[in-house]
Scaffold this motif. Structure first.
Motif, PDB file in Angstrom:
ATOM      1  N   GLN A   1      85.333  36.590  42.027  1.00 47.51           N
ATOM      2  CA  GLN A   1      84.933  35.999  43.032  1.00 47.51           C
ATOM      3  C   GLN A   1      85.157  34.501  42.809  1.00 47.51           C
ATOM      4  OE1 GLN A   1      81.209  36.824  45.157  1.00 47.51           O
ATOM      5  NE2 GLN A   1      81.473  35.360  46.569  1.00 47.51           N
ATOM      6  N   LEU A   2      85.764  33.874  43.818  1.00 46.91           N
ATOM      7  CA  LEU A   2      85.863  32.051  43.725  1.00 46.91           C
ATOM      8  C   LEU A   2      84.627  31.618  44.127  1.00 46.91           C
ATOM      9  CD1 LEU A   2      88.204  30.512  42.761  1.00 46.91           C
ATOM     10  CD2 LEU A   2      88.873  30.104  44.954  1.00 46.91           C
ATOM     11  N   ILE A   3      83.953  30.724  43.289  1.00 44.93           N
ATOM     12  CA  ILE A   3      82.948  29.815  43.860  1.00 44.93           C
ATOM     13  C   ILE A   3      83.428  28.735  44.615  1.00 44.93           C
ATOM     14  CG2 ILE A   3      80.923  28.395  43.035  1.00 44.93           C
ATOM     15  CD1 ILE A   3      80.719  30.476  40.469  1.00 44.93           C
ATOM     16  N   ASP A   4      83.058  28.591  45.818  1.00 48.68           N
ATOM     17  CA  ASP A   4      83.595  27.532  46.678  1.00 48.68           C
ATOM     18  C   ASP A   4      82.480  26.502  46.749  1.00 48.68           C
ATOM     19  OD1 ASP A   4      84.613  26.039  48.812  1.00 48.68           O
ATOM     20  OD2 ASP A   4      85.362  27.522  49.915  1.00 48.68           O
ATOM     21  N   GLY A   5      82.829  25.608  46.053  1.00 52.85           N
ATOM     22  CA  GLY A   5      81.745  24.304  46.009  1.00 52.85           C
ATOM     23  C   GLY A   5      82.041  23.480  47.211  1.00 52.85           C
ATOM     24  N   LYS A   6      83.292  23.412  47.703  1.00 58.16           N
ATOM     25  CA  LYS A   6      83.540  22.536  48.946  1.00 58.16           C
ATOM     26  C   LYS A   6      82.735  23.207  50.057  1.00 58.16           C
ATOM     27  CE  LYS A   6      87.472  20.257  50.960  1.00 58.16           C
ATOM     28  NZ  LYS A   6      88.856  20.067  51.131  1.00 58.16           N
ATOM     29  N   ALA A   7      82.700  24.402  50.282  1.00 66.04           N
ATOM     30  CA  ALA A   7      81.937  24.866  51.413  1.00 66.04           C
ATOM     31  C   ALA A   7      80.603  24.971  51.330  1.00 66.04           C
ATOM     32  CB  ALA A   7      82.447  26.476  51.712  1.00 66.04           C
ATOM     33  N   THR A   8      79.982  25.334  50.066  1.00 61.06           N
ATOM     34  CA  THR A   8      78.696  25.093  49.802  1.00 61.06           C
ATOM     35  C   THR A   8      78.056  23.620  50.022  1.00 61.06           C
ATOM     36  OG1 THR A   8      79.026  26.833  48.317  1.00 61.06           O
ATOM     37  CG2 THR A   8      76.831  25.564  48.151  1.00 61.06           C
ATOM     38  N   ALA A   9      78.759  22.764  49.624  1.00 59.50           N
ATOM     39  CA  ALA A   9      78.485  21.346  49.615  1.00 59.50           C
ATOM     40  C   ALA A   9      78.334  21.203  51.133  1.00 59.50           C
ATOM     41  CB  ALA A   9      79.266  20.477  49.007  1.00 59.50           C
ATOM     42  N   ALA A  10      79.173  21.520  51.901  1.00 59.12           N
ATOM     43  CA  ALA A  10      79.313  21.272  53.383  1.00 59.12           C
ATOM     44  C   ALA A  10      78.107  21.919  54.166  1.00 59.12           C
ATOM     45  CB  ALA A  10      80.707  21.619  54.093  1.00 59.12           C
ATOM     46  N   GLN A  11      77.557  23.072  53.667  1.00 60.25           N
ATOM     47  CA  GLN A  11      76.527  23.667  54.255  1.00 60.25           C
ATOM     48  C   GLN A  11      75.413  22.740  53.952  1.00 60.25           C
ATOM     49  OE1 GLN A  11      76.471  27.769  52.902  1.00 60.25           O
ATOM     50  NE2 GLN A  11      74.374  28.159  53.795  1.00 60.25           N
ATOM     51  N   ILE A  12      75.067  22.405  52.555  1.00 61.77           N
ATOM     52  CA  ILE A  12      73.985  21.813  52.330  1.00 61.77           C
ATOM     53  C   ILE A  12      73.885  20.596  53.049  1.00 61.77           C
ATOM     54  CG2 ILE A  12      72.847  20.749  50.196  1.00 61.77           C
ATOM     55  CD1 ILE A  12      74.116  22.935  48.507  1.00 61.77           C
ATOM     56  N   LYS A  13      74.969  19.642  52.956  1.00 61.15           N
ATOM     57  CA  LYS A  13      74.892  18.314  53.872  1.00 61.15           C
ATOM     58  C   LYS A  13      74.479  18.457  55.141  1.00 61.15           C
ATOM     59  CE  LYS A  13      79.014  17.072  51.869  1.00 61.15           C
ATOM     60  NZ  LYS A  13      80.087  16.522  51.594  1.00 61.15           N
ATOM     61  N   ALA A  14      74.899  19.779  55.773  1.00 60.02           N
ATOM     62  CA  ALA A  14      74.555  19.760  57.239  1.00 60.02           C
ATOM     63  C   ALA A  14      73.078  20.324  57.441  1.00 60.02           C
ATOM     64  CB  ALA A  14      75.364  21.050  57.605  1.00 60.02           C
ATOM     65  N   GLU A  15      72.455  20.933  56.284  1.00 64.05           N
ATOM     66  CA  GLU A  15      71.118  21.065  56.324  1.00 64.05           C
ATOM     67  C   GLU A  15      70.267  19.951  56.193  1.00 64.05           C
ATOM     68  OE1 GLU A  15      70.806  23.826  52.930  1.00 64.05           O
ATOM     69  OE2 GLU A  15      71.818  25.361  54.085  1.00 64.05           O
ATOM     70  N   ILE A  16      70.907  19.243  55.439  1.00 65.24           N
ATOM     71  CA  ILE A  16      70.126  17.544  55.006  1.00 65.24           C
ATOM     72  C   ILE A  16      70.257  16.889  56.271  1.00 65.24           C
ATOM     73  CG2 ILE A  16      70.384  15.478  54.047  1.00 65.24           C
ATOM     74  CD1 ILE A  16      71.336  17.062  51.165  1.00 65.24           C
ATOM     75  N   ALA A  17      71.449  16.891  57.043  1.00 68.44           N
ATOM     76  CA  ALA A  17      71.481  16.124  58.267  1.00 68.44           C
ATOM     77  C   ALA A  17      70.356  16.626  59.231  1.00 68.44           C
ATOM     78  CB  ALA A  17      72.843  16.150  58.916  1.00 68.44           C
ATOM     79  N   GLU A  18      70.214  17.781  59.095  1.00 68.46           N
ATOM     80  CA  GLU A  18      69.236  18.337  60.087  1.00 68.46           C
ATOM     81  C   GLU A  18      67.803  17.845  59.861  1.00 68.46           C
ATOM     82  OE1 GLU A  18      67.112  20.071  63.274  1.00 68.46           O
ATOM     83  OE2 GLU A  18      69.212  19.430  63.134  1.00 68.46           O
ATOM     84  N   GLU A  19      67.463  18.021  58.591  1.00 69.78           N
ATOM     85  CA  GLU A  19      66.317  17.329  58.061  1.00 69.78           C
ATOM     86  C   GLU A  19      66.243  15.987  58.401  1.00 69.78           C
ATOM     87  OE1 GLU A  19      63.431  17.461  54.273  1.00 69.78           O
ATOM     88  OE2 GLU A  19      64.858  18.825  54.263  1.00 69.78           O
ATOM     89  N   VAL A  20      67.068  15.126  58.176  1.00 76.26           N
ATOM     90  CA  VAL A  20      66.947  13.644  58.411  1.00 76.26           C
ATOM     91  C   VAL A  20      66.926  13.430  59.967  1.00 76.26           C
ATOM     92  CG1 VAL A  20      68.340  11.499  58.341  1.00 76.26           C
ATOM     93  CG2 VAL A  20      68.347  13.068  56.306  1.00 76.26           C
TER      94      VAL A  20
END
Length: 292
Positions: free
Chosen positions: A2-21
């Motif tokens: 399984q390929l670990i997709d850092g790009k997709a994971t980072a996008a998801q986390i940034k969206a979570e941060i944006a919602e908290e902000v």
């Protein structure tokens, strides 16, 4: 595999941060503010800082970029560091490394207020991390930990081999992987002078390659079912690319990947998570999570 997709994971986390902000600002709180000092015009540093500014926008942060030419004096840089330390609007800031040779990097790092040291390089943060206290963890190791967790990769009791002993990746990664609340692994650190490096790698359940040598990890060094995290990002010449180069990892991906249970690609693996972790640290700084 399984390929670990850092790009997709980072996008998801940034969206979570944006919602908290968004919720913080809606509740009358302060928008987190990240500043960056960039000295000179190093291509890699320029790209990295540009990506940080873009990430700040995605997370809803305020960002400031402070530029100096290559010939800036150490005293001028220290004066700017003090100014940022004293600026209550700036929650966290970074001084982009490497710095020109006439400037003592360690002196600059020591001058940064550890409560704003979102890169996690100040000795106070490094020391607190080593004994398991809350602190800013340097971005690349934090990004790797986040990937391991988000992909549900078991680390407790596993044998983890770390290739490289830098202050930025190798050393903090080893500290974190052995700590109970993070990796809880059995850790071996190898480097260019390790006599049994290949043998150690062959026994590893998890290999974290941060040695800075393209294609260093080959298939004969990896056991079946291992997890391989590739931190390497070396620019190598590639005439087929418009830029004339490509980013190459420390792992010979095509021959190693078939043996792995999980592996990170280069680019698109650890890289995006490094910037994303800096955003996580900035949010924590804005919330005064670790230091009041």
């Amino acid at each position: 595999m399984q390929l670990i997709d850092g790009k997709a994971t980072a996008a998801q986390i940034k969206a979570e941060i944006a919602e908290e902000v968004r919720q913080i600002v809606a509740g009358g709180g302060k928008r987190p503010h990240l500043a960056a000092i960039l000295v000179g015009h190093d291509g890699g540093s320029e790209t990295y800082v540009k990506n940080k500014v873009i990430a700040c926008e995605a997370c809803g942060f305020k960002s400031s970029l402070i530029r100096f030419e290559e010939d800036v004096t150490e005293d001028e840089l220290l004066a700017k560091v003090k100014e940022l330390n004293d600026d209550d609007d700036v929650d966290g800031y970074i001084v982009q490394l490497p710095l020109p040779k006439h400037i003592d990097e360690q002196k600059i790092i020591m001058a940064i207020d550890y409560r704003k040291d979102v890169d996690g390089f100040h000795p106070v943060n490094v020391g607190r991390m080593a004994i398991g206290l809350p602190c800013f963890i340097s971005a690349t190791p934090l990004g790797i930990l986040t990937l391991l967790r988000r992909y549900g990769i078991e680390t407790s009791g596993r044998k983890c081999v770390i290739l490289g002993r830098s202050n930025i990746v190798g050393k903090p990664m080893a500290q974190l992987m052995m700590q109970k609340q993070y990796g809880d692994s059995t850790v071996t650190v190898c480097h260019s002078h390790s006599k049994t490096l290949k043998e150690e790698c062959r026994e590893a359940d998890i290999i974290i390659a941060a040695i800075g040598r393209p294609d260093f990890v080959t298939a004969d060094m990896v056991k079946e079912g291992a997890v391989v995290i590739d931190v390497g990002t070396t620019r190598v010449t590639d005439a087929t690319r418009k830029s004339g180069f490509r980013l190459n990892g420390d792992v010979k991906f095509d021959e190693v990947a078939p043996k792995c249970s999980f592996i990170t690609p280069v680019p698109g693996g650890v890289g995006p998570m490094t910037i994303c972790s800096l955003m996580k640290n900035t949010l924590a700084a804005g919330k005064k999570e670790y230091y009041k």
